[in-house]
Each structure stands twice: as structure tokens, then as C-alpha cells.
Design a protein around this motif. Structure first.
Motif, PDB file in Angstrom:
ATOM      1  N   PHE A   1       0.802  -1.218   0.000  1.00  0.00           N
ATOM      2  CA  PHE A   1       0.000   0.000   0.000  1.00  0.00           C
ATOM      3  C   PHE A   1       0.839   1.274   0.000  1.00  0.00           C
ATOM      4  N   ILE A   2       0.335   2.261  -0.733  1.00  0.00           N
ATOM      5  CA  ILE A   2       0.824   3.641  -0.667  1.00  0.00           C
ATOM      6  C   ILE A   2      -0.378   4.500  -0.296  1.00  0.00           C
ATOM      7  N   TYR A   3      -0.215   5.323   0.735  1.00  0.00           N
ATOM      8  CA  TYR A   3      -1.347   6.084   1.269  1.00  0.00           C
ATOM      9  C   TYR A   3      -1.247   7.555   0.853  1.00  0.00           C
ATOM     10  N   PRO A   4      -2.248   8.079   0.125  1.00  0.00           N
ATOM     11  CA  PRO A   4      -2.226   9.486  -0.293  1.00  0.00           C
ATOM     12  C   PRO A   4      -2.627  10.420   0.852  1.00  0.00           C
ATOM     13  N   ILE A   5      -1.953  11.573   0.929  1.00  0.00           N
ATOM     14  CA  ILE A   5      -2.230  12.579   1.955  1.00  0.00           C
ATOM     15  C   ILE A   5      -2.279  13.953   1.293  1.00  0.00           C
ATOM     16  N   PHE A   6      -3.256  14.772   1.717  1.00  0.00           N
ATOM     17  CA  PHE A   6      -3.420  16.125   1.193  1.00  0.00           C
ATOM     18  C   PHE A   6      -2.997  17.139   2.254  1.00  0.00           C
ATOM     19  N   VAL A   7      -1.973  17.915   1.948  1.00  0.00           N
ATOM     20  CA  VAL A   7      -1.407  18.875   2.901  1.00  0.00           C
ATOM     21  C   VAL A   7      -1.757  20.289   2.461  1.00  0.00           C
ATOM     22  N   THR A   8      -2.089  21.130   3.441  1.00  0.00           N
ATOM     23  CA  THR A   8      -2.472  22.505   3.131  1.00  0.00           C
ATOM     24  C   THR A   8      -1.784  23.471   4.075  1.00  0.00           C
ATOM     25  N   HIS A   9      -1.820  24.746   3.721  1.00  0.00           N
ATOM     26  CA  HIS A   9      -1.262  25.793   4.571  1.00  0.00           C
ATOM     27  C   HIS A   9      -2.219  26.078   5.738  1.00  0.00           C
ATOM     28  N   GLY A  10      -1.716  26.861   6.706  1.00  0.00           N
ATOM     29  CA  GLY A  10      -2.522  27.240   7.856  1.00  0.00           C
ATOM     30  C   GLY A  10      -2.150  26.433   9.085  1.00  0.00           C
ATOM     31  N   THR A  11      -2.936  26.587  10.125  1.00  0.00           N
ATOM     32  CA  THR A  11      -2.703  25.859  11.371  1.00  0.00           C
ATOM     33  C   THR A  11      -4.013  25.267  11.883  1.00  0.00           C
ATOM     34  N   ASN A  12      -3.874  24.151  12.578  1.00  0.00           N
ATOM     35  CA  ASN A  12      -4.992  23.469  13.212  1.00  0.00           C
ATOM     36  C   ASN A  12      -6.113  23.147  12.217  1.00  0.00           C
ATOM     37  N   ILE A  13      -5.717  22.754  11.008  1.00  0.00           N
ATOM     38  CA  ILE A  13      -6.694  22.424   9.969  1.00  0.00           C
ATOM     39  C   ILE A  13      -6.748  20.915   9.776  1.00  0.00           C
ATOM     40  N   LYS A  14      -7.910  20.371  10.009  1.00  0.00           N
ATOM     41  CA  LYS A  14      -8.211  18.986   9.660  1.00  0.00           C
ATOM     42  C   LYS A  14      -9.639  18.965   9.130  1.00  0.00           C
ATOM     43  N   GLU A  15      -9.747  19.200   7.835  1.00  0.00           N
ATOM     44  CA  GLU A  15     -11.048  19.336   7.192  1.00  0.00           C
ATOM     45  C   GLU A  15     -11.360  18.087   6.379  1.00  0.00           C
ATOM     46  N   GLU A  16     -12.435  17.421   6.758  1.00  0.00           N
ATOM     47  CA  GLU A  16     -12.824  16.230   6.005  1.00  0.00           C
ATOM     48  C   GLU A  16     -13.328  16.647   4.629  1.00  0.00           C
ATOM     49  N   ILE A  17     -12.878  15.924   3.613  1.00  0.00           N
ATOM     50  CA  ILE A  17     -13.324  16.191   2.249  1.00  0.00           C
ATOM     51  C   ILE A  17     -14.725  15.609   2.094  1.00  0.00           C
ATOM     52  N   PRO A  18     -15.730  16.447   1.804  1.00  0.00           N
ATOM     53  CA  PRO A  18     -17.124  15.977   1.826  1.00  0.00           C
ATOM     54  C   PRO A  18     -17.387  14.745   0.966  1.00  0.00           C
ATOM     55  N   SER A  19     -16.763  14.675  -0.199  1.00  0.00           N
ATOM     56  CA  SER A  19     -17.011  13.546  -1.100  1.00  0.00           C
ATOM     57  C   SER A  19     -16.108  12.350  -0.828  1.00  0.00           C
ATOM     58  N   MET A  20     -15.225  12.479   0.182  1.00  0.00           N
ATOM     59  CA  MET A  20     -14.311  11.384   0.513  1.00  0.00           C
ATOM     60  C   MET A  20     -14.259  11.205   2.030  1.00  0.00           C
ATOM     61  N   PRO A  21     -15.279  10.611   2.626  1.00  0.00           N
ATOM     62  CA  PRO A  21     -15.316  10.455   4.084  1.00  0.00           C
ATOM     63  C   PRO A  21     -14.067   9.746   4.612  1.00  0.00           C
ATOM     64  N   GLY A  22     -13.489  10.321   5.660  1.00  0.00           N
ATOM     65  CA  GLY A  22     -12.295   9.737   6.251  1.00  0.00           C
ATOM     66  C   GLY A  22     -10.996  10.236   5.668  1.00  0.00           C
ATOM     67  N   VAL A  23     -11.068  11.091   4.653  1.00  0.00           N
ATOM     68  CA  VAL A  23      -9.881  11.689   4.039  1.00  0.00           C
ATOM     69  C   VAL A  23      -9.921  13.189   4.325  1.00  0.00           C
ATOM     70  N   TYR A  24      -8.769  13.760   4.679  1.00  0.00           N
ATOM     71  CA  TYR A  24      -8.742  15.125   5.206  1.00  0.00           C
ATOM     72  C   TYR A  24      -7.714  16.000   4.494  1.00  0.00           C
ATOM     73  N   HIS A  25      -8.001  17.312   4.504  1.00  0.00           N
ATOM     74  CA  HIS A  25      -6.971  18.316   4.292  1.00  0.00           C
ATOM     75  C   HIS A  25      -6.303  18.553   5.639  1.00  0.00           C
ATOM     76  N   LEU A  26      -4.975  18.449   5.668  1.00  0.00           N
ATOM     77  CA  LEU A  26      -4.254  18.584   6.926  1.00  0.00           C
ATOM     78  C   LEU A  26      -3.230  19.702   6.834  1.00  0.00           C
ATOM     79  N   SER A  27      -3.201  20.566   7.832  1.00  0.00           N
ATOM     80  CA  SER A  27      -2.141  21.566   7.912  1.00  0.00           C
ATOM     81  C   SER A  27      -0.885  20.921   8.474  1.00  0.00           C
ATOM     82  N   MET A  28       0.236  21.591   8.266  1.00  0.00           N
ATOM     83  CA  MET A  28       1.522  21.011   8.642  1.00  0.00           C
ATOM     84  C   MET A  28       1.597  20.666  10.122  1.00  0.00           C
ATOM     85  N   ASP A  29       0.964  21.471  10.985  1.00  0.00           N
ATOM     86  CA  ASP A  29       1.069  21.220  12.420  1.00  0.00           C
ATOM     87  C   ASP A  29       0.318  19.964  12.850  1.00  0.00           C
ATOM     88  N   LEU A  30      -0.609  19.486  12.016  1.00  0.00           N
ATOM     89  CA  LEU A  30      -1.344  18.256  12.332  1.00  0.00           C
ATOM     90  C   LEU A  30      -0.864  17.064  11.509  1.00  0.00           C
TER      91      LEU A  30
END
Length: 333
Positions: A32-61
Motif C-alpha cells: 500500500f501507498i497512502y495518499p495525503i493532502f497537505v495545506t497551509h494554515g494551522t490546526n486544519i483537519k477538514e474532512e473532504i465531503p465527497s471522501m469520508p475519512g480523508v482530510y486536508h491537513l495543515s503542517m502542524d497536524l
């Protein structure tokens, strides 16, 4: 009197232990290779509405996510980045302090043993959402992606990712000549030992819809059918793979996986490079939606689907199910 045939295929299915002994295909967390979506900002863990369980994550998380990945036994992640700034040339893709470059450095610091794969494309970083430089013809006014001028920016992106510490470069742009250009660029920059996992056979597919929500990468005009492949074409898929092999690819990818397992098998039979299947966003989301409605058993469906990809010839599988599948394979609920 007719006698029952002496060949009884059920003989080798009498018990679980016997079935285990003759099992032809095995699925492992090491696939397995696991895809991860990283974004700018802080304290961001936003679930992608069309992909339950997959998140936009800021660097601090991101560190917590990486620790969780390592704990499952997964050995590789594929990094995608959402930039603060987009422009016509996708300059954030090849900036030394770009979001993907920052994430690569951080992951290699937190988990140096983890194999970091960097997606090498411009679509998340361009304001028009295409995978290269867009030129408008003066006479016709038609806008199209310029293949050759786009290669220079893709090389810059790959080199910047390798310089940040990426273990594998995974170019997904589908420009002609992209593998050769990136191979030469990496070699000239001193990264001759960094392999290329080429998105060799990438179809222009409706299965990418949720990903474009996740990566904010939908094209702002037109489509990608002039550079991604026609889903109807199998022989062309082999030509694409042969071209990438000649240009120096180290691994061949088929994307999407589920509707194209015939292509996975053909690449496996014909060539001698590792074959990667990308279990893409809509394949993931359909399972999640059906499971949420109680229509299917998610665990059974996911493991059977991934096993089918492995049986078809995939040596590696990029999948958003990776963490769940890894735990299920270990017997965890």
C-alpha cells in the motif's frame, strides 16, 4: 453407468487451512501507498465531503497522521499539496518552500524510514487547473496546453521535490516526453538514484471527481482529454507504457484501477517493471457511500477489491483505504 468425474476441484477448499495453503494471491500492508493532502494554515483537519475519512491537513497536524500511518505498518505515502497561491505557471509547485516541499522535509524528519512519493504535476498549482502551460492561439483564440514548454516547469518541480528529500518522483501530467525530461533533469541535478513512478497509463476518467474536490484541481475551462487517455483504448495504453520504459521509468502506473484491470494485467504480462494500480477517489467514495447506507460490508468489499487489483498484476496499490486495510489485515476491527 456414468461415473462422477475424478477431478473434484472442491477437494482443495475443504478447510481454511487448506485454502490458505493453495492461495495464489496474497495482500500485504507492504503493497500500500497512502495518499495525503497537505495545506497551509494551522490546526486544519477538514474532512473532504465527497471522501469520508480523508482530510486536508495543515503542517502542524501532519505529524500525528504520519505517526498513525507508521503504526499501521504502511511503508509509503503519496503527498499532494494545496497551495496558498495559484498562477498561470503553477509557480508554487516548484518553489523550494512550496507546501509539498515543506511536507516532504517534515515527513523525512519525523519518519525517515517512510518512503515519500511526490506527485509531480501543475494542476493543483495553476489558476486554470490544467497540468501544464496554457497558450492561446492568436488566430483561433483557442486555448490549449503547450506540451514542450510545460516540460521545463515539470522538471523544476521534480528537482525541487527530490532536493526536499522525496524518495520517489511520480509525474502525473501526461505530457509527451515527460519521463525523459524529468530523468535528465534529476540526473543533471545529482539525483540519479531517485526513481520515477510514472503515471504511464492515465485515462481521462469520470472516476477522478472527488479527487478534484480534494485537490482543488478541476480545470477552469475545457477538459484534459487532449493529454489524458481515451478510456476505450487498450493498445494505446501499451504504447504509452513502452514510451515511458524507453525514457527511463522505474515503475508503471495504471490510473484508475478498477475499470482498467485488463490494462494492469497486460502491463504485468508484457513488461518487467513494477506495476502500480491507483485505487482512485470515486472508487473509494462509492464504497464509502454504499457502506454508510448499510448496503455492503465495507471491510469485505475493500479487501476483496484490493486483492483483485493484486491478482490482476499490481505490485503496489495507491489507495485511500490503506490505513483501514492495514488494520484489517492485522486482525484489528
Amino acid at each position: 453407468m456414468l461415473r462422477f468425474p475424478t477431478v473434484r476441484n472442491r477437494r482443495l477448499r475443504k478447510s481454511q487451512a487448506l485454502r490458505n495453503l493453495v492461495r495464489e494471491t496474497a495482500l500485504s500492508v507492504h503493497d500500500f501507498i497512502y495518499p495525503i493532502f497537505v495545506t497551509h494554515g494551522t490546526n486544519i483537519k477538514e474532512e473532504i465531503p465527497s471522501m469520508p475519512g480523508v482530510y486536508h491537513l495543515s503542517m502542524d497536524l501532519l505529524e500525528d497522521e504520519i505517526r498513525d500511518v507508521v503504526a499501521t505498518g504502511i511503508q509509503s505515502v503519496l503527498l499532494f499539496g494545496l497551495p496558498e497561491h495559484k498562477d498561470a505557471l503553477g509557480s508554487s509547485a516548484y518553489a523550494s518552500d512550496g507546501i509539498v516541499q515543506q511536507a516532504i522535509r517534515a515527513v523525512k524528519e519525523w519518519a525517515p524510514e517512510l518512503v515519500v512519493v511526490a506527485d509531480t504535476c501543475l494542476c493543483q498549482f495553476t489558476d486554470h487547473g490544467h497540468c501544464g502551460i496554457v497558450h492561446v492561439h492568436e488566430e483561433s483564440g483557442i486555448a490549449e496546453v503547450d506540451n514542450d514548454s510545460s516540460l521545463d516547469l515539470l522538471v523544476q518541480t521534480a528537482v525541487s521535490q527530490a532536493d526536499a528529500g522525496a524518495d520517489i518522483i511520480a509525474p502525473s501530467n501526461m505530457m509527451d516526453g515527460f519521463v525523459l525530461a524529468i530523468r535528465l533533469g534529476l540526473d543533471d541535478a545529482g539525483f540519479s538514484d531517485v526513481p520515477i513512478m510514472s503515471y504511464s497509463v492515465k485515462f481521462s476518467s469520470a472516476y477522478y471527481g472527488p479527487f478534484r474536490d480534494a485537490a482543488h484541481s478541476a480545470p477552469q475551462f475545457g477538459d484534459r482529454k487532449t493529454y489524458q487517455m481515451d478510456p476505450a483504448n487498450g493498445r494505446e495504453a501499451l504504447r504509452e507504457a513502452e514510451t515511458d520504459i524507453a525514457e527511463g521509468a522505474d515503475m508503471l502506473m495504471v490510473k484508475p484501477a478498477l475499470a482498467y484491470l485488463d490494462i494492469v494485467r497486460q502491463l504485468k504480462d508484457k513488461y518487467h517493471l513494477p506495476v502500480v494500480a491507483y485505487n482512485v477517489s470515486a472508487e473509494y467514495s462509492m464504497v464509502k457511500a454504499a457502506a454508510a447506507n448499510g448496503w455492503i460490508d465495507e471491510k469485505s468489499i475493500v479487501l476483496e477489491t484490493l486483492l483483485g487489483m493484486k491478482r490482476a498484476g499490481a505490485d503496489l496499490i495507491i489507495t485511500y483505504h490503506a490505513k483501514d486495510a492495514a488494520r484489517w489485515l492485522k486482525g484489528e476491527v
